[in-house]
Design an enzyme around this catalytic site. Structure first.
Site, short mmCIF file in Angstrom:
data_model
loop_
_atom_site.label_atom_id
_atom_site.label_comp_id
_atom_site.label_asym_id
_atom_site.label_seq_id
_atom_site.Cartn_x
_atom_site.Cartn_y
_atom_site.Cartn_z
N GLU A 445 -52.09 -21.62 29.42
CA GLU A 445 -52.35 -23.01 29.74
C GLU A 445 -51.11 -23.62 30.40
OE1 GLU A 445 -52.27 -24.86 25.95
OE2 GLU A 445 -52.32 -26.88 26.75
N ASP A 518 -51.15 -23.67 23.68
CA ASP A 518 -50.23 -24.35 22.77
C ASP A 518 -50.84 -24.50 21.39
OD1 ASP A 518 -48.33 -24.66 24.67
OD2 ASP A 518 -48.90 -26.72 25.22
N ASP A 520 -51.18 -26.98 19.62
CA ASP A 520 -51.48 -28.39 19.32
C ASP A 520 -52.95 -28.68 19.64
OD1 ASP A 520 -51.63 -28.36 22.04
OD2 ASP A 520 -49.96 -29.73 22.39
N ASP A 522 -54.47 -30.28 22.11
CA ASP A 522 -54.90 -29.99 23.47
C ASP A 522 -55.12 -28.50 23.67
OD1 ASP A 522 -55.20 -32.37 24.64
OD2 ASP A 522 -53.51 -32.16 26.06
#
Ligand code: 0RA
Length: 657
Positions: A445, A518, A520, A522
């Site tokens: 990403e 990641d 997180d 997102d």
């Protein structure tokens, strides 16, 4: 089960006759049978991990379900106890306890200790080879440290106990049933799976609940209660409507084209056929098929029969009503399956399961049985429900037009060479290895993480494809729309397989496709979008075990000179506690939110080095629950998404390259 007992007794009789030495020789034979199960448990239950452990549960419960299908049992209660024991109670007729003349022991003991004919060996693991269910409860007995069976019938309670499959004593009548007791007949099986065989594998409430829910949909009127004493949870499944309820359940988050699902049940010679279907306004297809309650993930003759009836009857109806004009081409199979939710459930003696994973029904006569049943009943349904009929045909026509548009779009991009592996996308940093079996593709990403990954990788066998921003929510888009999306096109081109009608798994350029996002919210969202895309359009890549999820660390903890990479909060807490207990230096804790925060060397060391990394393999063990999970994921927030990753990903550590 009655059939199984007969088979077992017949088999044992042959042994006795063949040996000519009577009971003693027979007893030895029996012990050898169960020893074989303990020596090679994988041959009987597939594996000795959590999946195998659950197989024991299915085996015992399936016997009770058979008793329910025969009309003698309506409630099964399964309890997962805190200490690892499982109890399965049914209110069937109770396993016969009388002494078999030739075996000179109770039929109950025969059932529990004689390895039944019917388990087939070889291939990838446990398969149901015939009869109405699996390998026989004696296999559960052989693989249990202890097992206690209790039968209620003829006013008495009978019991026998076993250790690793061997009876501790004869079957005993241990008491009388009070005439006022509502529990007058049935079988209770209580067992403790053998830790020597299953290690520390554990029962998963969700897995068990999902399977029992499915069983109850497929067996109208059966109630299964599941009690988990470890967490004080309890669920009870009962579906008055059987597979009609199943279809309603699958469509519960979708907009349906008409209120009442179609349903047919027919007996064609020895075959029982049941089908329910209902269209919704989505573009997906969720058709699930079962033979003798076993999910046939690769379809088979029952599914072929269903498909041909569906296509033929809808075309006939579309022409007859004039919605489809003379000049129009016929609706294709794909056209009539867009937005279709259906359950096909057949019951038959001697079911033949074929294919590598035995997920395909092979009995040839079944195609005709299903086709005739569905064709007649569906034609009648359309006559009686013309407004449903019109909506269905309109939907199919829209699908046909969209498919035409997609074909044009694809031809256009193909002519431009955009999906051609000869012209690889510029963003792809390819590896030098040309053997797909040795090559990996990291889907990363964002450009900055992509940059770190490119520098940190081993370029001999690791390719990097950075994706920018969010890919389209593919759950809500058709193939033609998706192919307009650059990120999707780039991804498909890099993998080399093509997509849709031109998909070819043989062209996959990397046998490990690894999603690296990641840690997180997102990142989680992007991962879910990618997983959805693979599930809906490149399912074979998941089925073949080619899709993985990278596990970047969440923290770096420095204690004095020692550095630790930590991958979850539990491990972090444990480490901090240990450090506090040891006294000494205060630990330094650094949280990594994004891959971009790590330098290339760190990314290699923690996440990409095959000798040190952990990657999760994405699996689809259960297409029904995966289907539902995806619906749920796309409409929901973070917690359920996390559950999906946990349930469907299995850990793979230190893969050799
Ligand atoms: C064979 C014959 C009969 C019952 C069963 C098998 C039976 C097996 C299992 C396994 C789990 N629960 C079960 N319940 C029943 C009945 C013979 C008779 O009573 O006529």
């Amino acid at each position: 089960m009655a059939q199984e007992i007969q088979q077992a007794v017949a088999k044992a009789e042959k042994v006795v006759k063949g040996a000519g030495t009577g009971y003693g020789a027979d007893a030895i034979q029996v012990l050898e049978g169960l020893e074989a199960v303990r020596k090679r448990p994988g041959m009987y239950i597939g594996s000795t991990d959590a999946r195998g452990l659950h197989h024991l549960m299915w085996e015992v419960a399936d016997n009770s379900v058979d008793e329910a299908m025969a009309g003698h049992c309506d409630t099964i209660t399964v309890t997962i106890h805190k200490d690892g024991w499982i109890t399965n109670v049914d209110n069937g007729r109770g396993i016969p306890v009388g002494e078999h003349a030739k075996m000179r022991k109770s039929a109950l003991e025969v059932v529990m200790t004689v390895l039944h004919a019917g388990g087939k060996f070889g291939g990838s693991g446990y398969q149901v080879a015939g009869g109405l269910h699996g390998v026989g409860v004696s296999v559960v007995n052989a693989l249990s440290e202890r097992l206690i069976v209790e039968v209620r019938r003829d006013g008495g309670i009978y019991q026998q106990e076993y250790k690793r499959g061997k009876p501790v004593a004869k079957v005993k009548r241990i008491g009388d049933i009070d005439p006022s007791d509502p529990y007058q007949h049935g079988t209770k099986t209580k067992w403790l799976a053998d830790r020597e065989i299953f290690g520390d594998a554990d029962y998963l409430f969700e897995t068990v609940a999902q399977r029992f829910r499915e069983t109850c949909y497929l067996t109208k009127g059966l109630r299964i209660r599941l009690i988990d004493e470890r967490s004080d949870r309890e669920v009870s499944f009962y579906f008055e409507g059987g597979i009609v309820s199943f279809v309603r359940h699958l469509n519960r988050n979708r907009v349906v084209l008409y209120p009442r699902p179609f349903y047919v049940q027919r007996q064609v010679n020895a075959y029982n056929v049941e089908v329910s279907l209902q269209y919704n306004d989505s573009y997906g297809e969720s058709v699930h098929s079962f033979a003798n309650n076993i999910n046939t993930v690769d379809g088979g003759t029952h599914v072929s029969g269903f498909r041909s009836a569906l296509t033929r009857i809808l075309n006939e109806y579309a022409r007859k009503t004039g919605i489809l004009k003379e000049k129009d081409a016929n609706l294709s199979g794909e056209d009539v399956r867009e937005g279709l939710t259906a359950i096909i459930s057949v019951k038959l003696p001697d079911a033949q399961f074929e294919g590598q994973t035995k997920g395909k029904l092979g009995n040839a006569d079944m195609a005709g049985a299903v086709q005739t049943s569905v064709a007649e009943a569906l034609a009648a349904f359309l006559e009686e429900n013309p407004s449903a009929g019109k909506r269905i045909i309109d939907k199919c026509l829209t699908a046909a037009r969209a498919r035409e548009a997609a074909r044009n779009a694809r031809e256009l991009v193909q002519r431009k060479g955009a999906l051609d592996s000869l012209t690889l996308p510029g963003k792809l940093a390819d590896c030098s290895e040309r053997d797909p079996a040795k090559s990996e593709l990291y889907i990363v990403e964002g450009d900055s993480a992509g940059g770190s990954a490119k520098q940190g990788r081993d370029r001999r066998f690791q390719a990097i494809l950075p994706l920018r921003g969010k890919i389209l929510n593919v759950e809500k888009a058709r193939l033609d729309k998706m192919l307009q999306n650059n990120e999707i096109r780039t991804l498909v081109t890099a993998m080399g397989t093509g997509i849709g009608e031109t998909f070819d798994i043989g062209k996959l350029r990397y046998h490990r496709v690894i999603i690296m996002t990641d840690a997180d919210q997102d990142g989680g969202h992007i991962r879910t979008l990618l997983l959805t895309f693979f599930f809906r359009h490149l399912e074979q890549i998941i089925r073949d075990g080619n899709l993985y999820i990278a596990q970047p660390p969440l923290y770096r903890v420095q204690i004095g000179k020692e550095k630790h990479w930590v991958y979850d909060d539990a491990a972090k807490d444990a480490l901090l506690q240990k450090s506090a207990a040891a006294g000494g230096k205060e630990p330094e804790l650094q949280r990594y939110k994004g891959l971009g925060e790590m330098n290339p060397d760190q990314l290699w060391e923690t996440t990409m080095d095959p000798q040190a990394r952990t990657i999760l393999q994405v699996t689809l063990e259960d297409a029904v629950s995966a289907d539902q999970t995806f619906d749920m994921l796309m409409g929901n927030a973070v917690p359920p998404r996390y559950r999906f990753i946990q349930t469907h990903a299995k850990e793979v550590v230190n893969l050799d390259v």
